[in-house]
Design a protein around this motif. Structure first.
Motif, short mmCIF file in Angstrom:
data_model
loop_
_atom_site.label_atom_id
_atom_site.label_comp_id
_atom_site.label_asym_id
_atom_site.label_seq_id
_atom_site.Cartn_x
_atom_site.Cartn_y
_atom_site.Cartn_z
N TYR A 16 0.85 -1.19 0.00
CA TYR A 16 0.00 0.00 0.00
C TYR A 16 0.88 1.24 0.00
N SER A 17 0.27 2.36 -0.32
CA SER A 17 0.95 3.64 -0.22
C SER A 17 -0.07 4.71 0.12
N ARG A 18 0.37 5.72 0.83
CA ARG A 18 -0.43 6.89 1.19
C ARG A 18 -1.79 6.52 1.78
N ALA A 19 -1.79 5.61 2.76
CA ALA A 19 -3.04 5.18 3.40
C ALA A 19 -3.04 5.63 4.85
N ASP A 20 -4.17 6.18 5.29
CA ASP A 20 -4.34 6.54 6.70
C ASP A 20 -4.91 5.36 7.47
N SER A 21 -5.77 4.58 6.81
CA SER A 21 -6.34 3.39 7.45
C SER A 21 -6.72 2.38 6.38
#
Length: 167
Positions: A16-21
């Motif tokens: 994943y990339s640039r994920a907050d949740s």
């Protein structure tokens, strides 16, 4: 994973990339209530950076499942994949140039031949389409092999009362 062995916890990796949740869901069918929904721990990433994670699919009964990830971050997205839970492994061997083939059915974990296993055979209607029509069932020999000499057969599916390789 494409195929998972029944009643065994199975590890798989994803990036994943640039994920907050991220929330993981596992569904038993296309439109159903999730069997499992779990929030995953994520670490921050910079632009262009990805992270690899390992997660586990719990022990499941034979069948076809859908796994979905709800990702919240720079852009909210959902990504999903389908996988089968089965103890079968099956492949084909071309015998000669005359169109005959062997379908070999084994246990996916041990490699043991699956003797007297029902194999459902399908044709396509119309020909060369993805619409399969059941033709007949035949059974594997003591070595887990079914020899075919039928050019109408375009797909097959090993089946027992408790399991099936494909839905």
């Amino acid at each position: 994973p494409e195929v998972v062995y029944p009643d065994k916890v199975t590890a798989f990796t994803f990036t994943y990339s640039r994920a907050d949740s991220i929330t993981l869901h596992i569904f038993p069918r296309q439109d159903s209530t999730p069997l499992l929904s779990r929030s995953l721990t994520v670490a921050g990433t910079r632009i262009g950076e990805t992270r690899e994670c390992e997660e586990r699919i719990p022990a499941l009964a034979p069948g076809r499942y859908r796994i979905a990830f709800d990702v919240k971050g720079t852009a909210a997205t959902t990504t999903e994949a389908r996988f089968s839970v089965t103890r079968f492994f099956a492949y084909t061997q071309n015998r000669t140039g005359n169109g005959s083939a062997n379908i070999v059915v084994t246990d996916g974990a041990s490699g043991a031949p699956q003797s007297n296993c029902e194999v459902r055979l399908y044709t396509a209607s119309p020909r060369y389409s993805d619409h399969y029509v059941y033709l007949k069932s035949l059974f594997t020999d003591p070595n887990g092999i079914l020899t075919l000499d039928d050019r109408e057969v375009v797909a097959f599916r090993p089946v027992t009362t408790q399991d099936t390789l494909y839905p």
